[in-house]
Design a protein around this motif. Sequence first.
Motif, short mmCIF file in Angstrom:
data_model
loop_
_atom_site.label_atom_id
_atom_site.label_comp_id
_atom_site.label_asym_id
_atom_site.label_seq_id
_atom_site.Cartn_x
_atom_site.Cartn_y
_atom_site.Cartn_z
N ALA A 121 0.80 -1.21 0.00
CA ALA A 121 0.00 0.00 0.00
C ALA A 121 0.85 1.28 0.00
O ALA A 121 0.59 2.20 -0.77
N PHE A 126 -5.29 8.51 2.97
CA PHE A 126 -4.49 7.31 2.75
C PHE A 126 -3.91 6.83 4.07
O PHE A 126 -3.89 5.63 4.36
N ILE A 134 -5.10 7.26 7.13
CA ILE A 134 -6.17 6.63 7.93
C ILE A 134 -6.42 5.22 7.40
O ILE A 134 -6.57 4.26 8.16
N PHE A 135 -6.41 5.13 6.08
CA PHE A 135 -6.65 3.86 5.42
C PHE A 135 -5.65 2.79 5.81
O PHE A 135 -6.00 1.65 6.06
N PHE A 136 -4.35 3.20 5.85
CA PHE A 136 -3.32 2.22 6.20
C PHE A 136 -3.66 1.53 7.50
O PHE A 136 -3.53 0.32 7.63
N HIS A 173 -6.63 1.20 8.93
CA HIS A 173 -7.79 0.32 8.79
C HIS A 173 -7.39 -0.99 8.12
O HIS A 173 -7.79 -2.06 8.56
N ILE A 174 -6.60 -0.89 7.05
CA ILE A 174 -6.20 -2.09 6.32
C ILE A 174 -5.38 -2.99 7.23
O ILE A 174 -5.60 -4.19 7.33
N LEU A 179 -13.17 -2.51 2.80
CA LEU A 179 -11.87 -1.83 2.72
C LEU A 179 -11.26 -2.02 1.34
O LEU A 179 -10.70 -1.08 0.76
N TRP A 195 -10.39 0.96 -1.21
CA TRP A 195 -9.01 1.15 -1.70
C TRP A 195 -8.99 1.20 -3.21
O TRP A 195 -8.36 2.06 -3.84
N PHE A 240 -10.49 4.44 -4.43
CA PHE A 240 -9.59 5.57 -4.20
C PHE A 240 -8.47 5.59 -5.22
O PHE A 240 -8.22 6.60 -5.89
#
Lengths: 220, 482
Positions: A151, A195, A197-199, A201-202, B153, B157, B160
């Motif tokens: 990611a 991005f 925040i996403f890291f 969550h992932i 998710l 992803w 995005f």
Amino acid sequence: MSEPLSSQFVNLLAALLLLLAFAMLSQRRVLTLIKLLAWQGAALAASTAIVAYATGQMHLYFSAGLTLVLKVILIPWVLHRLIDRLYIRWDVETLINIPTTMLTGIGLAIFAFSLATPISQMASTITRSTLGIALATVLLSFLMMIVRRKAVPQVIGFLAMENGLFFAATSATYGMPLVVELGVALDVLVGTFIFGIFFFHIREQFDSLDIRHMEKLRED
Amino acid sequence: MEIALVLGVPLAGALLLALFGHRRWAPEANAVMSLGTLVAAALLTARVIADGPFAAFDEQFFVDPFNVFLVALTAFVAFTTTLFSRPYMRTEEHHKRLNSARLRLYHSMYQLFTFTMLLTLLSNNVGMLWVAMEGATLTTVLLVSLYRTPASLEAAWKYFILCSVGIAQALFGTILLYFAAEKVLGAGGNALLWTHLYQVRSDLEPTVLSLAFVFMLVGYGTKVGLAPLHNWLPDAHAEGPTPISAVLSGLLLNVALYAVVRSKVLVDGALERNFSGGLMMGFGLLSVVVAAFFLSRQKDIKRMFAYSSIEHMGIMTFAFGMGGPVAAFAGLLHMTVHSLTKSAIFFTVGHASQACGTQDMGAIRGLIQQSPTIGWGLALGSLAILGMPPFGVFTSEFMVLTTAMREHPWATPFLLVALGVAFAAIFGKVQPMVFGETTAQRLPHPPALVPVFVHLAIVLMLGLYIPPYLVDWYRQAAAFIG
């Protein structure tokens, strides 16, 4: 500074930008990738400042300053914080087939130059020969996003693409109107935070930042 | 003044709900703010009808027949979706799929999303249009992953990354457009103002503009969901909360198509031959065919209707690509009826999947027994979207088809086969879901079905009778799209 000299400087920095794009394509360490991204931002800021000085366009100084703050200081700092918090500072990605990727990259660069040639001939700016380089940087970053499986490097590829686009704007037109540049910069900044925040969550969900875990949704 | 109101109300709503979005009354506050936006949009529309097109705030914003109709549509569907969202999100909370912090994020981002779409529509500056469009992606990405499940998710992803990369191409296109415009209009802010560009469009450099259009079509086309760039769309629609699927399908896709059409108008002025039209027809037709054949393979109900959205966006892109007053009129009408019908379908689908506890079409059975309104809503909505007369979708599809037969006969078989395949796929799957032995449970909060039938009634009315002022409006917009 005489015009030929400043234009030579811009050309030098443009070449540096392209070189950094190639370096990022083959770089496996996350930490080094962030450093390369910061250097690319620095080259972009410097070239914008030189164009501003050579042409006396005031708003380009703003643009250069914005690039410096955002792309050399703020975003790399955010990324550093992120990789620390995610304990992936020393991550090394296994990349298969670097030579093939590099050869594809060279092909893309040639394509970009041939596409940009007719347009650069119409440009009246001192930096016109660099439009091909800008397009090549965009395409190389695109390639990087495709070949990476993790990611963080994907996001770095996205940010490098944004660098290429900003360089295209200065090299073809002396920069977009200020209000647009501010808006784009805001989008990039907010995007980087999202991005980030996403890291988390992932990572929480998959225990890893490997995109391979996220290929479940497909047509069967 | 009205423009400031249209943009200010959702922005204020976003701030308000960022603070109080977790309170018990937040769903109602969300609806009230959206109602405020709708009232503001109605005032704006009234002013445009009375005074004609105008620009405001240093020409940074403008209104003409094309965007005012989309502003009204966006504000209307955004409002009815909040009505649907009230019981829907409460039931989700009741089923423990969401907590109050997520609801706060949801409510605040919903308002901000409305704001970015309206900003995209009203912005006269092509650069700001790009910024607002990217903003629309940024506000919805965390909503797609609202449930934080692995699948959501992944969907977010993909959404995005694909949309950001796509829209980066559109930025390159915008830079090229500015590059061409600067030579004619001079450097500075004016060279990106659409109204100025429109006046000098025949003087713009054709080579640069055609390249710019390719980049903008690919960029904004990714957001429209045109094949082969549609990959993000079914995932994002299926995994996000249903109100978001409804506004993504009903509104965001329209707004992205609006950006494509705006670019097309400029390029057509600069180029002699019909370069942009050909490209749009190709992409549109490909999307229709690809989506139709994927439709029959779907198991998830929201995924299926997401593919149906790709199909319909393809029809609109094809219609605008053909050009001419009839096709453009049909494209605009199709934008309206698709937006209303598809959001109505998503409202019923949301309640149906809550009642059955699944989105798997094999497990949804006999809706009509447990709740006749949900069952009839889904059945009528599906018939409407499949283009059955007397619904409005039939009218617009008929106009597109007849124009295609006259001007581009080669395309007609593709369209007809795709429409037939889509019909068989959707009808065959909806029928057992509506009738038969029921698997549905009672919902803890009474479903909001008034918006569904209001939408379907408007679509039915548009199929039978289009009010004269609406016809005028479409005609003016169509004449100008060409």
